[in-house]
Design a protein around this motif. Structure first.
Motif, PDB file in Angstrom:
ATOM      1  N   LEU A 272       0.828  -1.202   0.000  1.00 39.35           N
ATOM      2  CA  LEU A 272       0.000   0.000   0.000  1.00 39.35           C
ATOM      3  C   LEU A 272       0.866   1.258   0.000  1.00 39.35           C
ATOM      4  CD1 LEU A 272      -3.005  -0.824   2.397  1.00 39.35           C
ATOM      5  CD2 LEU A 272      -2.908  -0.912  -0.108  1.00 39.35           C
ATOM      6  N   GLN A 273       2.013   1.170   0.651  1.00 41.85           N
ATOM      7  CA  GLN A 273       2.927   2.320   0.652  1.00 41.85           C
ATOM      8  C   GLN A 273       3.462   2.613  -0.741  1.00 41.85           C
ATOM      9  OE1 GLN A 273       5.983   1.501   3.545  1.00 41.85           O
ATOM     10  NE2 GLN A 273       4.509   1.346   5.244  1.00 41.85           N
ATOM     11  N   ARG A 274       3.480   1.588  -1.606  1.00 45.85           N
ATOM     12  CA  ARG A 274       3.948   1.811  -2.982  1.00 45.85           C
ATOM     13  C   ARG A 274       3.030   2.778  -3.731  1.00 45.85           C
ATOM     14  NH1 ARG A 274       8.245   2.155  -3.204  1.00 45.85           N
ATOM     15  NH2 ARG A 274       8.205   2.025  -0.946  1.00 45.85           N
ATOM     16  N   LEU A 275       1.782   2.943  -3.276  1.00 43.49           N
ATOM     17  CA  LEU A 275       0.877   3.884  -3.917  1.00 43.49           C
ATOM     18  C   LEU A 275       1.342   5.328  -3.736  1.00 43.49           C
ATOM     19  CD1 LEU A 275      -2.629   2.388  -3.064  1.00 43.49           C
ATOM     20  CD2 LEU A 275      -1.587   2.564  -5.326  1.00 43.49           C
ATOM     21  N   CYS A 276       2.242   5.542  -2.784  1.00 38.47           N
ATOM     22  CA  CYS A 276       2.797   6.878  -2.567  1.00 38.47           C
ATOM     23  C   CYS A 276       4.118   7.060  -3.314  1.00 38.47           C
ATOM     24  CB  CYS A 276       3.001   7.124  -1.071  1.00 38.47           C
ATOM     25  SG  CYS A 276       1.464   7.237  -0.136  1.00 38.47           S
ATOM     26  N   ASP A 277       4.435   6.115  -4.180  1.00 38.82           N
ATOM     27  CA  ASP A 277       5.664   6.210  -4.957  1.00 38.82           C
ATOM     28  C   ASP A 277       5.544   7.329  -5.989  1.00 38.82           C
ATOM     29  OD1 ASP A 277       7.927   5.409  -6.806  1.00 38.82           O
ATOM     30  OD2 ASP A 277       8.006   3.736  -5.385  1.00 38.82           O
ATOM     31  N   SER A 278       6.667   7.890  -6.372  1.00 39.89           N
ATOM     32  CA  SER A 278       6.655   8.953  -7.383  1.00 39.89           C
ATOM     33  C   SER A 278       6.889   8.415  -8.788  1.00 39.89           C
ATOM     34  CB  SER A 278       7.728   9.997  -7.063  1.00 39.89           C
ATOM     35  OG  SER A 278       9.012   9.390  -7.026  1.00 39.89           O
ATOM     36  N   ASP A 279       7.077   7.105  -8.918  1.00 38.18           N
ATOM     37  CA  ASP A 279       7.400   6.489 -10.212  1.00 38.18           C
ATOM     38  C   ASP A 279       6.133   5.912 -10.841  1.00 38.18           C
ATOM     39  OD1 ASP A 279       9.331   5.392 -12.210  1.00 38.18           O
ATOM     40  OD2 ASP A 279       8.639   3.468 -11.389  1.00 38.18           O
ATOM     41  N   SER A 280       5.737   6.441 -11.994  1.00 41.05           N
ATOM     42  CA  SER A 280       4.484   6.007 -12.627  1.00 41.05           C
ATOM     43  C   SER A 280       4.447   4.516 -12.960  1.00 41.05           C
ATOM     44  CB  SER A 280       4.222   6.833 -13.896  1.00 41.05           C
ATOM     45  OG  SER A 280       3.914   8.167 -13.564  1.00 41.05           O
ATOM     46  N   PRO A 281       5.507   3.922 -13.540  1.00 44.21           N
ATOM     47  CA  PRO A 281       5.455   2.477 -13.808  1.00 44.21           C
ATOM     48  C   PRO A 281       5.247   1.646 -12.540  1.00 44.21           C
ATOM     49  CG  PRO A 281       7.218   3.492 -15.080  1.00 44.21           C
ATOM     50  CD  PRO A 281       6.719   4.540 -14.132  1.00 44.21           C
ATOM     51  N   THR A 282       5.873   2.061 -11.432  1.00 45.98           N
ATOM     52  CA  THR A 282       5.672   1.336 -10.170  1.00 45.98           C
ATOM     53  C   THR A 282       4.235   1.492  -9.699  1.00 45.98           C
ATOM     54  OG1 THR A 282       7.982   1.626  -9.510  1.00 45.98           O
ATOM     55  CG2 THR A 282       6.400   1.162  -7.760  1.00 45.98           C
ATOM     56  N   LEU A 283       3.684   2.686  -9.826  1.00 46.65           N
ATOM     57  CA  LEU A 283       2.288   2.915  -9.450  1.00 46.65           C
ATOM     58  C   LEU A 283       1.347   2.052 -10.292  1.00 46.65           C
ATOM     59  CD1 LEU A 283       2.319   6.805  -9.084  1.00 46.65           C
ATOM     60  CD2 LEU A 283       2.019   5.147  -7.226  1.00 46.65           C
ATOM     61  N   LEU A 284       1.657   1.917 -11.572  1.00 48.04           N
ATOM     62  CA  LEU A 284       0.825   1.100 -12.455  1.00 48.04           C
ATOM     63  C   LEU A 284       0.834  -0.351 -12.013  1.00 48.04           C
ATOM     64  CD1 LEU A 284      -0.860   0.707 -15.020  1.00 48.04           C
ATOM     65  CD2 LEU A 284       1.283   0.523 -16.311  1.00 48.04           C
ATOM     66  N   GLU A 285       2.018  -0.888 -11.740  1.00 46.94           N
ATOM     67  CA  GLU A 285       2.097  -2.290 -11.315  1.00 46.94           C
ATOM     68  C   GLU A 285       1.465  -2.501  -9.936  1.00 46.94           C
ATOM     69  OE1 GLU A 285       2.861  -4.724 -13.265  1.00 46.94           O
ATOM     70  OE2 GLU A 285       3.242  -3.233 -14.817  1.00 46.94           O
ATOM     71  N   THR A 286       1.603  -1.530  -9.055  1.00 42.70           N
ATOM     72  CA  THR A 286       0.971  -1.633  -7.737  1.00 42.70           C
ATOM     73  C   THR A 286      -0.539  -1.651  -7.878  1.00 42.70           C
ATOM     74  OG1 THR A 286       2.825  -0.417  -6.744  1.00 42.70           O
ATOM     75  CG2 THR A 286       0.810  -0.592  -5.449  1.00 42.70           C
ATOM     76  N   SER A 287      -1.059  -0.797  -8.735  1.00 39.97           N
ATOM     77  CA  SER A 287      -2.510  -0.751  -8.953  1.00 39.97           C
ATOM     78  C   SER A 287      -3.006  -2.054  -9.575  1.00 39.97           C
ATOM     79  CB  SER A 287      -2.866   0.432  -9.861  1.00 39.97           C
ATOM     80  OG  SER A 287      -2.441   1.653  -9.297  1.00 39.97           O
ATOM     81  N   ARG A 288      -2.229  -2.585 -10.494  1.00 45.09           N
ATOM     82  CA  ARG A 288      -2.604  -3.865 -11.115  1.00 45.09           C
ATOM     83  C   ARG A 288      -2.636  -4.975 -10.074  1.00 45.09           C
ATOM     84  NH1 ARG A 288      -0.204  -8.322 -13.835  1.00 45.09           N
ATOM     85  NH2 ARG A 288       1.913  -7.645 -13.317  1.00 45.09           N
ATOM     86  N   LEU A 289      -1.663  -4.995  -9.185  1.00 45.55           N
ATOM     87  CA  LEU A 289      -1.615  -5.997  -8.125  1.00 45.55           C
ATOM     88  C   LEU A 289      -2.820  -5.862  -7.197  1.00 45.55           C
ATOM     89  CD1 LEU A 289      -0.352  -8.137  -6.292  1.00 45.55           C
ATOM     90  CD2 LEU A 289       1.160  -6.370  -5.374  1.00 45.55           C
ATOM     91  N   LEU A 290      -3.144  -4.627  -6.783  1.00 46.39           N
ATOM     92  CA  LEU A 290      -4.288  -4.411  -5.900  1.00 46.39           C
ATOM     93  C   LEU A 290      -5.584  -4.837  -6.568  1.00 46.39           C
ATOM     94  CD1 LEU A 290      -3.443  -0.946  -4.285  1.00 46.39           C
ATOM     95  CD2 LEU A 290      -3.346  -3.200  -3.203  1.00 46.39           C
ATOM     96  N   LEU A 291      -5.747  -4.509  -7.845  1.00 44.96           N
ATOM     97  CA  LEU A 291      -6.970  -4.897  -8.547  1.00 44.96           C
ATOM     98  C   LEU A 291      -7.091  -6.411  -8.644  1.00 44.96           C
ATOM     99  CD1 LEU A 291      -9.453  -3.879 -10.086  1.00 44.96           C
ATOM    100  CD2 LEU A 291      -8.079  -3.929 -12.173  1.00 44.96           C
ATOM    101  N   THR A 292      -5.975  -7.087  -8.877  1.00 46.48           N
ATOM    102  CA  THR A 292      -5.983  -8.549  -8.926  1.00 46.48           C
ATOM    103  C   THR A 292      -6.459  -9.133  -7.602  1.00 46.48           C
ATOM    104  OG1 THR A 292      -4.174  -8.597 -10.539  1.00 46.48           O
ATOM    105  CG2 THR A 292      -4.552 -10.599  -9.268  1.00 46.48           C
ATOM    106  N   CYS A 293      -5.950  -8.595  -6.496  1.00 43.56           N
ATOM    107  CA  CYS A 293      -6.336  -9.102  -5.172  1.00 43.56           C
ATOM    108  C   CYS A 293      -7.788  -8.767  -4.854  1.00 43.56           C
ATOM    109  CB  CYS A 293      -5.416  -8.517  -4.105  1.00 43.56           C
ATOM    110  SG  CYS A 293      -3.694  -9.068  -4.229  1.00 43.56           S
ATOM    111  N   LEU A 294      -8.215  -7.561  -5.193  1.00 43.99           N
ATOM    112  CA  LEU A 294      -9.601  -7.158  -4.923  1.00 43.99           C
ATOM    113  C   LEU A 294     -10.597  -7.951  -5.754  1.00 43.99           C
ATOM    114  CD1 LEU A 294      -9.091  -3.296  -4.764  1.00 43.99           C
ATOM    115  CD2 LEU A 294      -9.779  -4.758  -2.853  1.00 43.99           C
ATOM    116  N   SER A 295     -10.127  -8.535  -6.850  1.00 51.80           N
ATOM    117  CA  SER A 295     -11.004  -9.324  -7.716  1.00 51.80           C
ATOM    118  C   SER A 295     -11.115 -10.773  -7.271  1.00 51.80           C
ATOM    119  CB  SER A 295     -10.488  -9.267  -9.166  1.00 51.80           C
ATOM    120  OG  SER A 295     -10.451  -7.930  -9.636  1.00 51.80           O
ATOM    121  N   GLN A 296     -10.357 -11.141  -6.242  1.00 53.34           N
ATOM    122  CA  GLN A 296     -10.426 -12.505  -5.695  1.00 53.34           C
ATOM    123  C   GLN A 296     -11.346 -12.482  -4.471  1.00 53.34           C
ATOM    124  OE1 GLN A 296      -8.493 -15.377  -6.566  1.00 53.34           O
ATOM    125  NE2 GLN A 296      -6.771 -14.595  -7.756  1.00 53.34           N
ATOM    126  N   PRO A 297     -12.551 -13.053  -4.567  1.00 49.50           N
ATOM    127  CA  PRO A 297     -13.523 -12.973  -3.467  1.00 49.50           C
ATOM    128  C   PRO A 297     -12.980 -13.464  -2.122  1.00 49.50           C
ATOM    129  CG  PRO A 297     -14.541 -13.906  -5.433  1.00 49.50           C
ATOM    130  CD  PRO A 297     -13.067 -13.824  -5.712  1.00 49.50           C
TER     131      PRO A 297
END
Length: 481
Positions: free
Chosen positions: A135-160
């Motif tokens: 979750l702390q990665r969401l405060c990163d200043s690097d856009s590619p890292t933010l993209l991968e972090t968001s993708r990871l979170l969405l993957t987890c949120l999509s698992q009931p």
């Protein structure tokens, strides 16, 4: 250069060295994990750190190898191997100690691939320390890292099985709100904005309490992303302006992204607090209405589009019209409240009430749906023996029905508030004529009879001949006249 070079494809040289049923070498993978451990070992010089202590470039050989692992991790056997050898813990060390954005991005990306598999996702999700670090990665200043972090979170949120774990973790971590708002309000990276929007959409859909918290948020100064390790004071974020800013960025380049952000706005209108957040903004909701109005009147389902376009745009149109309908109803209620308090019949003062181009657009959407409906009937006859075809058709009809219901509700409410002056304006501009009025009446009757009757009374004052012709077309109206 490709982001992820192709993984090694040669057969494992030693018997028993293959990872599962793949051709990938356990020894090679283990050597990469060992090198990552060396990167974060205090006894070793960090090859991904700069002498000045700032950001650094990743060694080319190391980058190529770790990118191969990134690609390989899409294979379940490789993902299980990485899990078995505690790769998530190694990555957590990388997040804590490396100053190389590229290395951080790749490690988050590997975790994102691993999380696609249920058992691994459950293991990652239940690790509280890892969860907080991610979750702390969401405060990163690097856009590619933010993209991968968001993708990871969405993957987890999509698992009931683990979605609630992440919802609770995010709810208890106020910085997530700040970081997400910062991204939506300031990023110009469309791919990142779409993925962050998908995360927010999923969160709001999963948990109304979290959505309410975020709606009410923004009353305190916040700490958010910074290039260095020192916290940076951010603006006092409000969720609606941030969503609007992101929607403006994605609208031209990514139709799917626009759909996502319009659905987020629609979710906000499912609670009173969300509607209030939209219409009680400092501008009274003007920015929201202007954006949605522009989309409906000037961009989506236009006169030079084929009627079938409504099939392609049905979900985004339904979201937009749902928000407009909620805003209209809220504004109408506020105006009537003013009228009761003053005991004076007040004209509607809002900038969006009774806009004739919007009424014309609503009628056009209904006309296009009629065209789609006729095509659907023809197609169903041709494919009567094809069960799959009928199922797809039913699903399409269901979404069109939702759009029609929302469109009719908004149109009926607007017609009911028209004055003679508004109607004359609509006639002059061509938004109202016998054809458009007939289409409107055909879709609104009998459910919205009172609205049609009210509009017809006003129309008699503006154009008696047109009113008479419509009465002849719709005898039920003449009976009640």
């Amino acid at each position: 250069m490709d982001r992820n070079p192709s993984p090694p494809s040669s057969e494992a040289e030693e018997e028993g060295d293959a990872v599962g049923n793949t051709v990938y070498s356990k020894h090679w993978l283990f050597s990469i994990l060992t090198r990552l451990i060396e990167v974060i070992s205090p006894e070793q010089a960090d090859p991904a750190a700069s002498p000045e202590g700032g950001q650094a470039e990743l060694d080319e050989e190391m980058e190529n190898d770790i990118c191969k692992v990134w690609d390989m991790s899409m294979d379940e056997d490789v993902a299980l191997f990485l899990q078995e050898f505690n790769a998530p813990d190694i990555f957590m060390g990388v997040f804590a100690k490396s100053k190389c954005p590229r290395l951080t991005e790749i490690c988050v990306g590997i975790l994102g691939n691993m999380a696609c598999f249920q058992d691994i996702c459950m293991s990652i999700s239940k690790d509280e320390n890892l969860g907080q670090v991610l979750l702390q990665r969401l405060c990163d200043s690097d856009s590619p890292t933010l993209l991968e972090t968001s993708r990871l979170l969405l993957t987890c949120l999509s698992q009931p099985e683990v979605a609630n774990v992440w919802v609770e973790r995010i709810r208890e971590n106020p910085s997530v709100y700040d970081c997400v708002c910062f991204i939506m309000s300031s990023s110009t990276n469309v791919e990142l904005l779409v993925k962050v929007g998908e995360v927010v959409d999923k969160l709001f859909d999963l948990d109304e309490e979290l959505m309410l918290n975020w709606i009410k948020n923004g009353t305190c100064r916040s700490v958010g992303p910074s290039v260095d390790d020192s916290p940076e004071e951010l603006p006092d974020f409000k969720i609606v302006p941030c969503i609007l800013e992101a929607a403006k960025q994605v609208r031209s380049d990514n139709p799917e992204g626009l759909d996502v952000y319009m659905h987020i706005l629609q979710l906000l209108t499912t609670v009173d607090e969300g509607i209030e957040a939209i219409v009680q903004a400092p501008d009274g909701g003007k920015e929201t209405w202007s954006l949605l109005y522009d989309l409906v009147c000037h961009e989506l389902c236009q006169p030079d589009d084929p009627p079938i376009i409504v099939q392609e745009q049905k979900t985004v149109l339904a979201s937009i019209l749902s928000v407009l309908s909620a805003m209209f109803a809220s504004q109408t209620e506020q105006e009537y409240t003013k009228m009761r308090k003053s005991n004076v019949k007040l004209p509607f003062s809002s900038y969006f009430i009774l806009d004739m181009p919007l009424i014309g657009s609503l009628i056009r959407i209904l006309q296009y749906m009629e065209g789609c409906g006729k095509r659907s009937v023809d197609n169903s006859k041709e494919s009567e023996q094809q069960e799959t075809g009928r199922t797809d058709l039913n699903e399409k009809d269901f979404h069109l029905k939702i759009l029609k219901d929302i469109c009719c509700e908004l149109l009926s409410n607007m017609l009911q508030e028209l004055t003679k002056e508004n109607t004359l304006e609509g006639l002059h501009q061509g938004h109202l004529n016998e054809q458009t009025c007939s289409s409107a009446f055909q879709n609104l009757l009998p459910l919205y009879f009172a609205s049609v009757e009210s509009f017809l009374e006003v129309l008699r004052e503006a154009d008696q001949t047109l009113a008479d012709n419509l009465e002849k077309r719709f005898p039920s109206l003449k009976v009640h006249a």
